[in-house]
Design a protein around this motif. Sequence first.
Motif, PDB file in Angstrom:
ATOM      1  N   ASP A 212       0.836  -1.189   0.000  1.00 24.20           N
ATOM      2  CA  ASP A 212       0.000   0.000   0.000  1.00 24.20           C
ATOM      3  C   ASP A 212       0.876   1.247   0.000  1.00 24.20           C
ATOM      4  O   ASP A 212       2.057   1.201   0.310  1.00 24.20           O
ATOM      5  CB  ASP A 212      -0.899   0.025   1.250  1.00 24.20           C
ATOM      6  CG  ASP A 212      -2.084   0.962   1.088  1.00 24.20           C
ATOM      7  OD1 ASP A 212      -2.245   1.523  -0.009  1.00 24.20           O
ATOM      8  OD2 ASP A 212      -2.843   1.135   2.060  1.00 24.20           O
ATOM      9  N   ARG A 213       0.272   2.357  -0.397  1.00 25.19           N
ATOM     10  CA  ARG A 213       0.968   3.635  -0.290  1.00 25.19           C
ATOM     11  C   ARG A 213       1.078   3.988   1.189  1.00 25.19           C
ATOM     12  O   ARG A 213       0.095   3.922   1.936  1.00 25.19           O
ATOM     13  CB  ARG A 213       0.201   4.716  -1.051  1.00 25.19           C
ATOM     14  CG  ARG A 213       0.194   4.494  -2.549  1.00 25.19           C
ATOM     15  CD  ARG A 213      -0.593   5.546  -3.281  1.00 25.19           C
ATOM     16  NE  ARG A 213      -2.005   5.491  -2.926  1.00 25.19           N
ATOM     17  CZ  ARG A 213      -2.937   6.283  -3.446  1.00 25.19           C
ATOM     18  NH1 ARG A 213      -2.595   7.197  -4.318  1.00 25.19           N
ATOM     19  NH2 ARG A 213      -4.179   6.169  -3.088  1.00 25.19           N
ATOM     20  N   TYR A 214       2.265   4.382   1.594  1.00 24.46           N
ATOM     21  CA  TYR A 214       2.517   4.601   3.020  1.00 24.46           C
ATOM     22  C   TYR A 214       3.175   5.954   3.224  1.00 24.46           C
ATOM     23  O   TYR A 214       4.098   6.326   2.509  1.00 24.46           O
ATOM     24  CB  TYR A 214       3.430   3.496   3.566  1.00 24.46           C
ATOM     25  CG  TYR A 214       3.824   3.671   5.007  1.00 24.46           C
ATOM     26  CD1 TYR A 214       2.957   3.299   6.032  1.00 24.46           C
ATOM     27  CD2 TYR A 214       5.062   4.211   5.355  1.00 24.46           C
ATOM     28  CE1 TYR A 214       3.310   3.461   7.352  1.00 24.46           C
ATOM     29  CE2 TYR A 214       5.415   4.377   6.678  1.00 24.46           C
ATOM     30  CZ  TYR A 214       4.537   3.991   7.677  1.00 24.46           C
ATOM     31  OH  TYR A 214       4.898   4.164   8.985  1.00 24.46           O
ATOM     32  N   LYS A 215       2.677   6.700   4.208  1.00 22.13           N
ATOM     33  CA  LYS A 215       3.273   7.993   4.522  1.00 22.13           C
ATOM     34  C   LYS A 215       3.097   8.266   6.012  1.00 22.13           C
ATOM     35  O   LYS A 215       2.247   7.659   6.677  1.00 22.13           O
ATOM     36  CB  LYS A 215       2.604   9.113   3.730  1.00 22.13           C
ATOM     37  CG  LYS A 215       1.134   9.311   4.060  1.00 22.13           C
ATOM     38  CD  LYS A 215       0.516  10.395   3.220  1.00 22.13           C
ATOM     39  CE  LYS A 215      -0.986  10.516   3.459  1.00 22.13           C
ATOM     40  NZ  LYS A 215      -1.323  10.991   4.807  1.00 22.13           N
ATOM     41  N   CYS A 226       7.577   8.834   3.432  1.00 22.53           N
ATOM     42  CA  CYS A 226       6.640   8.219   2.495  1.00 22.53           C
ATOM     43  C   CYS A 226       7.400   7.192   1.665  1.00 22.53           C
ATOM     44  O   CYS A 226       8.619   7.292   1.519  1.00 22.53           O
ATOM     45  CB  CYS A 226       5.970   9.265   1.592  1.00 22.53           C
ATOM     46  SG  CYS A 226       7.080  10.067   0.414  1.00 22.53           S
ATOM     47  N   ASN A 227       6.678   6.206   1.170  1.00 16.97           N
ATOM     48  CA  ASN A 227       7.341   5.213   0.332  1.00 16.97           C
ATOM     49  C   ASN A 227       7.199   5.591  -1.146  1.00 16.97           C
ATOM     50  O   ASN A 227       6.572   6.581  -1.502  1.00 16.97           O
ATOM     51  CB  ASN A 227       6.784   3.805   0.603  1.00 16.97           C
ATOM     52  CG  ASN A 227       5.309   3.673   0.255  1.00 16.97           C
ATOM     53  OD1 ASN A 227       4.690   4.594  -0.293  1.00 16.97           O
ATOM     54  ND2 ASN A 227       4.729   2.525   0.560  1.00 16.97           N
ATOM     55  N   HIS A 228       7.816   4.790  -2.010  1.00 21.05           N
ATOM     56  CA  HIS A 228       7.830   5.112  -3.443  1.00 21.05           C
ATOM     57  C   HIS A 228       6.433   5.063  -4.044  1.00 21.05           C
ATOM     58  O   HIS A 228       6.116   5.849  -4.948  1.00 21.05           O
ATOM     59  CB  HIS A 228       8.761   4.148  -4.182  1.00 21.05           C
ATOM     60  CG  HIS A 228      10.216   4.398  -3.902  1.00 21.05           C
ATOM     61  ND1 HIS A 228      10.934   5.375  -4.547  1.00 21.05           N
ATOM     62  CD2 HIS A 228      11.069   3.820  -3.015  1.00 21.05           C
ATOM     63  CE1 HIS A 228      12.175   5.387  -4.092  1.00 21.05           C
ATOM     64  NE2 HIS A 228      12.285   4.460  -3.164  1.00 21.05           N
ATOM     65  N   LEU A 229       5.574   4.156  -3.573  1.00 21.02           N
ATOM     66  CA  LEU A 229       4.221   4.061  -4.114  1.00 21.02           C
ATOM     67  C   LEU A 229       3.441   5.342  -3.849  1.00 21.02           C
ATOM     68  O   LEU A 229       2.702   5.830  -4.709  1.00 21.02           O
ATOM     69  CB  LEU A 229       3.496   2.860  -3.502  1.00 21.02           C
ATOM     70  CG  LEU A 229       3.976   1.481  -3.947  1.00 21.02           C
ATOM     71  CD1 LEU A 229       3.242   0.396  -3.170  1.00 21.02           C
ATOM     72  CD2 LEU A 229       3.754   1.289  -5.445  1.00 21.02           C
ATOM     73  N   TYR A 230       3.609   5.894  -2.653  1.00 26.74           N
ATOM     74  CA  TYR A 230       2.909   7.146  -2.334  1.00 26.74           C
ATOM     75  C   TYR A 230       3.468   8.304  -3.164  1.00 26.74           C
ATOM     76  O   TYR A 230       2.720   9.089  -3.739  1.00 26.74           O
ATOM     77  CB  TYR A 230       3.052   7.450  -0.840  1.00 26.74           C
ATOM     78  CG  TYR A 230       2.413   8.761  -0.437  1.00 26.74           C
ATOM     79  CD1 TYR A 230       1.044   8.834  -0.186  1.00 26.74           C
ATOM     80  CD2 TYR A 230       3.173   9.922  -0.323  1.00 26.74           C
ATOM     81  CE1 TYR A 230       0.450  10.036   0.164  1.00 26.74           C
ATOM     82  CE2 TYR A 230       2.587  11.131   0.031  1.00 26.74           C
ATOM     83  CZ  TYR A 230       1.230  11.180   0.278  1.00 26.74           C
ATOM     84  OH  TYR A 230       0.647  12.377   0.620  1.00 26.74           O
ATOM     85  N   ARG A 232       4.918   8.278  -5.992  1.00 28.63           N
ATOM     86  CA  ARG A 232       4.593   8.137  -7.407  1.00 28.63           C
ATOM     87  C   ARG A 232       3.227   8.748  -7.728  1.00 28.63           C
ATOM     88  O   ARG A 232       2.987   9.206  -8.848  1.00 28.63           O
ATOM     89  CB  ARG A 232       4.614   6.649  -7.787  1.00 28.63           C
ATOM     90  CG  ARG A 232       4.683   6.384  -9.283  1.00 28.63           C
ATOM     91  CD  ARG A 232       4.759   4.895  -9.527  1.00 28.63           C
ATOM     92  NE  ARG A 232       5.916   4.304  -8.865  1.00 28.63           N
ATOM     93  CZ  ARG A 232       6.024   3.013  -8.573  1.00 28.63           C
ATOM     94  NH1 ARG A 232       5.037   2.182  -8.881  1.00 28.63           N
ATOM     95  NH2 ARG A 232       7.108   2.556  -7.972  1.00 28.63           N
ATOM     96  N   THR A 233       2.333   8.778  -6.731  1.00 26.43           N
ATOM     97  CA  THR A 233       1.020   9.382  -6.936  1.00 26.43           C
ATOM     98  C   THR A 233       1.139  10.840  -7.339  1.00 26.43           C
ATOM     99  O   THR A 233       0.303  11.373  -8.085  1.00 26.43           O
ATOM    100  CB  THR A 233       0.193   9.277  -5.632  1.00 26.43           C
ATOM    101  OG1 THR A 233       0.133   7.910  -5.226  1.00 26.43           O
ATOM    102  CG2 THR A 233      -1.220   9.802  -5.831  1.00 26.43           C
TER     103      THR A 233
END
Length: 288
Positions: A212-215, A226-230, A232-233
Motif C-alpha cells: 500500500d501507499r505509506y506515509k 513516504c514510500n515510493h508508491l505514495y 509516485r502518486t
Amino acid sequence: SSDVCSSDLVASAAPLGLVSVIAGSVAAGRRQVGDGTVNHRFAVVTELGATTGAVVGVVLSGSLSERALMWSLAAFAMIAAVLGARRKGMRWQPDPSLDASHVGERKGSLAGAYLLNGAVVPYQPSRMGVGVALMALAGVVTGLAGVGGGFLKTPLSSEVMRLPAKVAAGTSTFTIGLTASVALILMAIDGRIVASDAALVVLGALVGVAYDRYKAEDADGLTLYCNHLYARTYNATPDELIDKNIRDYIHPPELAEQYIRENREIITQGEAHEYQRNRAETNGSTTY
C-alpha cells in the motif's frame, strides 16, 4: 458500570494495537535503515526514557476509562501539534564539502549525516536530557493505548533534540517497535494477548506496508516519511516530498486542509478511521 466496561475495552484492545505497531515498524523500518535515515545511537539513548514510560503506561492501562484515555491522547496530540507548528524551513543545510562516504552515524557521538536530493546534510542533536525525559511521555502513550507514539516521538526528536525531520521520522519508525515490544511483553506476562487475533493483525500490517501507499505526517501536515508508491502518486520521489508540507503538493488547498483535519482526528482519538475520496488523475482516470 460503564467505566469498568470501557476500562476493560482499553485493556483488551491495547495488546492488538501494539502487535500492529511492531509489525509495521519492522516492515517499514527495514527500508529506512537501508536509506541511512535511522540513527541507532540516538535511538538507544532515547529509548531509555520511552521504555520506562511504556512500563508505567502498561501498569496504568487497566485503570483508565475510555473517556480518560481519549482526553489524555487529545492532550498529547496538542503537544505534538504545537511542536510541529514551531518549525519553519530546514534547520540543517547541505554541506558541499561532504560526499556519500560521510552518510551515516558518527562513531563516538550522536551526530550523523543523511542524503537529501543527492546532497549530504550533516546534523548534531542537542538537549538530549530534556528530550529523553519527554520521550517517557511517548512511552506512556504506547503502554496506555497500544498506539505507536510516533506522533510524539518524531516532533520531540526534531523540535526538542534538533534531529532533521527525515532522520527523526526514520528513527521513530524504528524505535516505536522497540517501545511497543517492551509493553507487549508485560501484557503477555499478564495474559492479555490472544494469539489467533494477534496473528491476523500481524498479517494485515505486513501486507499493508508492503503493498500500500505509506506515509507519515505530523499534526501540521509536514511529510516525515513516504514510500515510493505514495510519492509516485504525485509524480515525485520520496526525497522530493519528505520535509515538505502536504499543502505544497496536494491540491486544491481545501483537500490538503481536510487531510490535516482528519489526521488530527486520528491522533486525538487514538483509533482507526476510514475515509473515502475520489481523485481525478492526470491521465483522466479516477482513483478512489
